[in-house]
Design a protein around this motif. Structure first.
Motif, PDB file in Angstrom:
ATOM      1  N   PRO A 184     -53.253   6.256 -52.996  1.00  0.00           N
ATOM      2  CA  PRO A 184     -54.352   5.354 -53.352  1.00  0.00           C
ATOM      3  C   PRO A 184     -54.076   4.730 -54.718  1.00  0.00           C
ATOM      4  O   PRO A 184     -53.590   5.403 -55.636  1.00  0.00           O
ATOM      5  N   SER A 185     -54.371   3.441 -54.842  1.00  0.00           N
ATOM      6  CA  SER A 185     -54.121   2.726 -56.084  1.00  0.00           C
ATOM      7  C   SER A 185     -55.166   1.629 -56.240  1.00  0.00           C
ATOM      8  O   SER A 185     -55.128   0.640 -55.492  1.00  0.00           O
ATOM      9  N   GLY A 186     -56.101   1.827 -57.148  1.00  0.00           N
ATOM     10  CA  GLY A 186     -57.170   0.844 -57.317  1.00  0.00           C
ATOM     11  C   GLY A 186     -57.952   0.700 -56.026  1.00  0.00           C
ATOM     12  O   GLY A 186     -58.377   1.684 -55.434  1.00  0.00           O
ATOM     13  N   GLU A 187     -58.088  -0.528 -55.583  1.00  0.00           N
ATOM     14  CA  GLU A 187     -58.808  -0.806 -54.326  1.00  0.00           C
ATOM     15  C   GLU A 187     -57.883  -0.767 -53.116  1.00  0.00           C
ATOM     16  O   GLU A 187     -58.299  -1.093 -52.011  1.00  0.00           O
ATOM     17  N   GLY A 188     -56.622  -0.404 -53.312  1.00  0.00           N
ATOM     18  CA  GLY A 188     -55.661  -0.443 -52.219  1.00  0.00           C
ATOM     19  C   GLY A 188     -54.785   0.790 -52.160  1.00  0.00           C
ATOM     20  O   GLY A 188     -55.201   1.886 -52.532  1.00  0.00           O
ATOM     21  N   THR A 189     -53.549   0.558 -51.734  1.00  0.00           N
ATOM     22  CA  THR A 189     -52.602   1.649 -51.527  1.00  0.00           C
ATOM     23  C   THR A 189     -51.226   1.246 -52.024  1.00  0.00           C
ATOM     24  O   THR A 189     -50.756   0.146 -51.738  1.00  0.00           O
ATOM     25  N   GLU A 190     -50.598   2.140 -52.763  1.00  0.00           N
ATOM     26  CA  GLU A 190     -49.200   1.951 -53.143  1.00  0.00           C
ATOM     27  C   GLU A 190     -48.371   2.570 -52.019  1.00  0.00           C
ATOM     28  O   GLU A 190     -48.513   3.760 -51.716  1.00  0.00           O
ATOM     29  N   VAL A 191     -47.528   1.764 -51.405  1.00  0.00           N
ATOM     30  CA  VAL A 191     -46.719   2.209 -50.264  1.00  0.00           C
ATOM     31  C   VAL A 191     -45.255   2.206 -50.672  1.00  0.00           C
ATOM     32  O   VAL A 191     -44.745   1.196 -51.156  1.00  0.00           O
ATOM     33  N   THR A 192     -44.599   3.333 -50.479  1.00  0.00           N
ATOM     34  CA  THR A 192     -43.169   3.434 -50.753  1.00  0.00           C
ATOM     35  C   THR A 192     -42.454   3.730 -49.448  1.00  0.00           C
ATOM     36  O   THR A 192     -42.744   4.724 -48.783  1.00  0.00           O
ATOM     37  N   GLU A 193     -41.546   2.848 -49.068  1.00  0.00           N
ATOM     38  CA  GLU A 193     -40.668   3.124 -47.926  1.00  0.00           C
ATOM     39  C   GLU A 193     -39.345   3.591 -48.506  1.00  0.00           C
ATOM     40  O   GLU A 193     -38.868   3.050 -49.506  1.00  0.00           O
ATOM     41  N   TYR A 194     -38.743   4.613 -47.896  1.00  0.00           N
ATOM     42  CA  TYR A 194     -37.503   5.172 -48.433  1.00  0.00           C
ATOM     43  C   TYR A 194     -36.578   5.598 -47.309  1.00  0.00           C
ATOM     44  O   TYR A 194     -36.988   5.775 -46.160  1.00  0.00           O
ATOM     45  N   PHE A 195     -35.297   5.731 -47.655  1.00  0.00           N
ATOM     46  CA  PHE A 195     -34.314   6.305 -46.742  1.00  0.00           C
ATOM     47  C   PHE A 195     -33.422   7.244 -47.532  1.00  0.00           C
ATOM     48  O   PHE A 195     -33.273   7.116 -48.749  1.00  0.00           O
ATOM     49  N   ARG A 196     -32.853   8.205 -46.825  1.00  0.00           N
ATOM     50  CA  ARG A 196     -31.995   9.208 -47.448  1.00  0.00           C
ATOM     51  C   ARG A 196     -30.968   9.665 -46.420  1.00  0.00           C
ATOM     52  O   ARG A 196     -31.327  10.158 -45.348  1.00  0.00           O
ATOM     53  N   LEU A 197     -29.693   9.441 -46.708  1.00  0.00           N
ATOM     54  CA  LEU A 197     -28.632   9.941 -45.833  1.00  0.00           C
ATOM     55  C   LEU A 197     -28.500  11.445 -46.001  1.00  0.00           C
ATOM     56  O   LEU A 197     -28.731  11.967 -47.097  1.00  0.00           O
ATOM     57  N   GLU A 198     -28.109  12.113 -44.946  1.00  0.00           N
ATOM     58  CA  GLU A 198     -27.825  13.542 -45.050  1.00  0.00           C
ATOM     59  C   GLU A 198     -26.552  13.720 -45.886  1.00  0.00           C
ATOM     60  O   GLU A 198     -25.621  12.930 -45.759  1.00  0.00           O
ATOM     61  N   PRO A 199     -26.484  14.745 -46.723  1.00  0.00           N
ATOM     62  CA  PRO A 199     -25.343  14.898 -47.633  1.00  0.00           C
ATOM     63  C   PRO A 199     -24.119  15.565 -46.994  1.00  0.00           C
ATOM     64  O   PRO A 199     -23.417  16.336 -47.646  1.00  0.00           O
ATOM     65  N   ILE A 200     -23.836  15.241 -45.733  1.00  0.00           N
ATOM     66  CA  ILE A 200     -22.646  15.793 -45.079  1.00  0.00           C
ATOM     67  C   ILE A 200     -21.431  14.942 -45.472  1.00  0.00           C
ATOM     68  O   ILE A 200     -21.572  13.760 -45.809  1.00  0.00           O
ATOM     69  N   LEU A 201     -20.262  15.526 -45.444  1.00  0.00           N
ATOM     70  CA  LEU A 201     -19.058  14.879 -45.964  1.00  0.00           C
ATOM     71  C   LEU A 201     -18.820  13.477 -45.397  1.00  0.00           C
ATOM     72  O   LEU A 201     -18.584  12.553 -46.173  1.00  0.00           O
ATOM     73  N   PRO A 202     -18.859  13.267 -44.078  1.00  0.00           N
ATOM     74  CA  PRO A 202     -18.589  11.905 -43.589  1.00  0.00           C
ATOM     75  C   PRO A 202     -19.557  10.867 -44.174  1.00  0.00           C
ATOM     76  O   PRO A 202     -19.144   9.753 -44.486  1.00  0.00           O
TER      77      PRO A 202
END
Length: 153
Positions: free
Chosen positions: A102-120
């Motif tokens: 929640p942020s003020g009268e709205g919403t702060e939205v964060t979209e994210y991605f994360r690769l798995e830390p495997i060697l390839p």
């Protein structure tokens, strides 16, 4: 080594509940994402909950052939967090998600991605990470801006 992921944050003039209903409805992702053009629940799943499965139809970089990616919901906190893994039960390639605050009268939205830390994937990221990360961040920004237009429109 640089982080194996990235994120984009945007303020949307809508309640966390309104934003949640959009980011957790995988059947609507094709309306917003420049790379994931369709989504459908699979394996008897009908909505967002931990363990639910779905498939996303992807067009890499917005061009070329399409393919379906298997996904599984890994974190699901209504109006706060929706995260899913891409891959199989045995091999997860990456994770995507949305954090809502929640942020003020709205919403702060964060979209994210994360690769798995495997060697390839660490090697892939070392070679192509900067370019792929930039493409993903542009795609996430586009996705969030399109969602914002719907929610504020």
């Amino acid at each position: 080594m640089r982080s194996l992921g990235g994120e984009v944050t945007l303020h949307i003039d809508a309640t966390p509940g309104e934003v949640w209903s959009l980011v957790s409805d995988v059947t609507r992702i094709g309306e917003f994402s420049p790379e994931t053009v369709a989504g459908r629940w699979t394996g008897g799943s009908t909505g967002p909950e931990v363990g639910a499965t779905f498939a996303g139809k992807v067009v890499r970089n917005g061009v070329g052939p399409t393919y379906w990616s298997a996904c599984r919901v890994t974190r699901c906190e209504p109006e706060r967090l929706f995260e899913f893994s891409v891959g199989t039960r045995k091999v997860v390639v990456n994770n995507w998600g949305y954090r809502l605050r929640p942020s003020g009268e709205g919403t702060e939205v964060t979209e994210y991605f994360r690769l798995e830390p495997i060697l390839p994937l660490r090697l892939y990221w070392a070679v192509l990470g900067r370019a792929r990360g930039r493409t993903n961040e542009q795609g996430m920004r586009t996705t969030l801006q399109r969602m914002k237009a719907v929610l504020e429109g």
